[in-house]
Design an enzyme around this catalytic site. Structure first.
Site, short mmCIF file in Angstrom:
data_model
loop_
_atom_site.label_atom_id
_atom_site.label_comp_id
_atom_site.label_asym_id
_atom_site.label_seq_id
_atom_site.Cartn_x
_atom_site.Cartn_y
_atom_site.Cartn_z
CG ASP A 291 -1.95 1.08 1.22
OD1 ASP A 291 -1.72 2.12 0.58
OD2 ASP A 291 -2.99 0.91 1.86
CG HIS A 322 -4.85 3.35 -0.47
ND1 HIS A 322 -4.68 3.12 0.88
CD2 HIS A 322 -5.83 4.30 -0.56
CE1 HIS A 322 -5.49 3.89 1.57
NE2 HIS A 322 -6.21 4.61 0.72
#
Length: 363
Positions: A291, A322
């Site tokens: 992420d 993300h």
């Protein structure tokens, strides 16, 4: 697949492992380029949902005369919340902290409609076209407005299970609400997609400019609509001239004209996990190790929380970006299927426990 579930051993954890292990969402059909988290996120954010959902807006007046907006996703049934029966579970969708309702969040709402849920999007004061009737916005981890919205939903659907799922930085609000409310949260279960666990660290570390600047411009555009009203409480020139998310957050909530406070004091009241030990609702957190927005797992994932609390479950995947979690084929995001499967597993577990203990159904 390559997902790992980190949690404290319990009967609930064993049931969740079995349920997710049977889920087709966690097996195969993954993204062709798993090592490009930036591309994964942009693909998920920019692709519009199919089909485009119809939304029925409801404005809820709060105790201080402020307004939040509840957007009910309308299916082919032609009425707000018409996808299920009287006791169909209500799914509260919480956008990111900037109020951006992404295509991914709408896609999750559409999938929830197909599964028999009643999805509704919670929009904070001044976000996503919600009128700002008081010179006050909602801080990062202040769950006061969300608590009033949950109370209203419980009154409107008294016999339905109430569930909640948040996206990205919006998870700070949901986690703070679960901690502050404890066993009185009125939720049966919750889930967080790519959550931000440590708010202060996240603002101070800063995101890559590719993500921070568009988010900053989106926030400034929304705030500029209420420049006249907000000028009474904040320095609008400084606010609209902010060059980082931290500077904007600090100007908006710490450098106020009436009640200035320090950055440290602000986060004492707004850290998402400040009362995590009090949470009494199962929470599934879907996170990706790559992420780019949350940051490196070593400093951004509170692994000890998942090892010690019986209510927190971390589903960690090596790739997914993300809020991306892309896959080939229909649906595009396997995390949506996993979240809905998790909610179904929680309902099944609670029904089994009630039958085993002979407990009456809660009214």
């Amino acid at each position: 697949g390559h997902c790992r579930l980190l949690c404290k051993p319990s009967a609930l954890a064993q049931h969740l492992v079995r349920s997710l292990g049977r889920s087709a969402a966690l097996r195969g059909g993954r993204w062709l380029w798993p090592c490009w988290p930036q591309l994964q996120m942009l693909w998920q954010l920019l692709q519009p949902p199919e089909p485009e959902p119809v939304v029925a807006r409801e404005l809820l007046q709060l105790s201080d005369a402020g307004l939040v907006a509840l957007d009910w996703l309308v299916g082919p049934w032609g009425a707000a919340g018409g996808g299920g029966g009287v006791s169909s579970p209500v799914l509260l969708l919480i956008p990111n902290a900037a109020g951006k309702v992404t295509g991914g969040l709408l896609q999750l709402g559409l999938r929830a409609l197909e599964w028999g849920f009643i999805p509704v999007i919670f929009n904070r004061r001044g976000h996503n076209g919600c009128p700002l009737t008081t010179p006050r916005l909602q801080p990062f981890g202040d769950p006061g407005d969300l608590r009033e919205a949950v109370t209203y939903l419980r009154c409107r659907h008294p016999s339905a299970s109430l569930l909640a799922v948040s996206e990205g930085s919006g998870s700070g609000l949901l986690l703070a609400y679960l901690g502050e409310s404890g066993s009185s949260s009125r939720l049966a279960a919750a889930a967080c997609l790519s959550p931000i666990f440590r708010g202060r660290d996240w603002f101070e570390a800063r995101m890559p400019w590719l993500y921070e600047w568009p988010l900053l411009l989106h926030l400034k555009q929304g705030l500029s609509r209420y420049a006249g009203a907000l000028a009474e409480v904040v320095d609008m020139d400084r606010l609209l001239g902010s060059r980082s998310l931290r500077e904007l957050e600090e100007t908006l909530f710490c450098r106020t004209r009436s009640r200035p406070t320090s950055w440290e004091s602000y986060w004492e009241r707004n850290e998402p996990l400040r009362d995590a030990d009090e949470a009494a609702v199962p929470v599934l957190c879907l996170c990706s190790a790559d992420d780019p927005v949350r940051g490196p797992p070593a400093r951004s994932l509170p692994r000890e929380l998942f090892r010690s609390s019986p209510y927190f479950f971390l589903l960690l995947t090596p790739h997914g970006g993300h809020c991306g979690f892309p896959r080939r084929g229909p649906g595009r995001c396997w995390a949506h299927e996993a979240v809905l499967e998790y909610f179904r597993a929680m309902a099944e577990f609670l029904r089994t426990e009630e039958r085993r203990k002979g407990l009456p159904r809660p009214r």
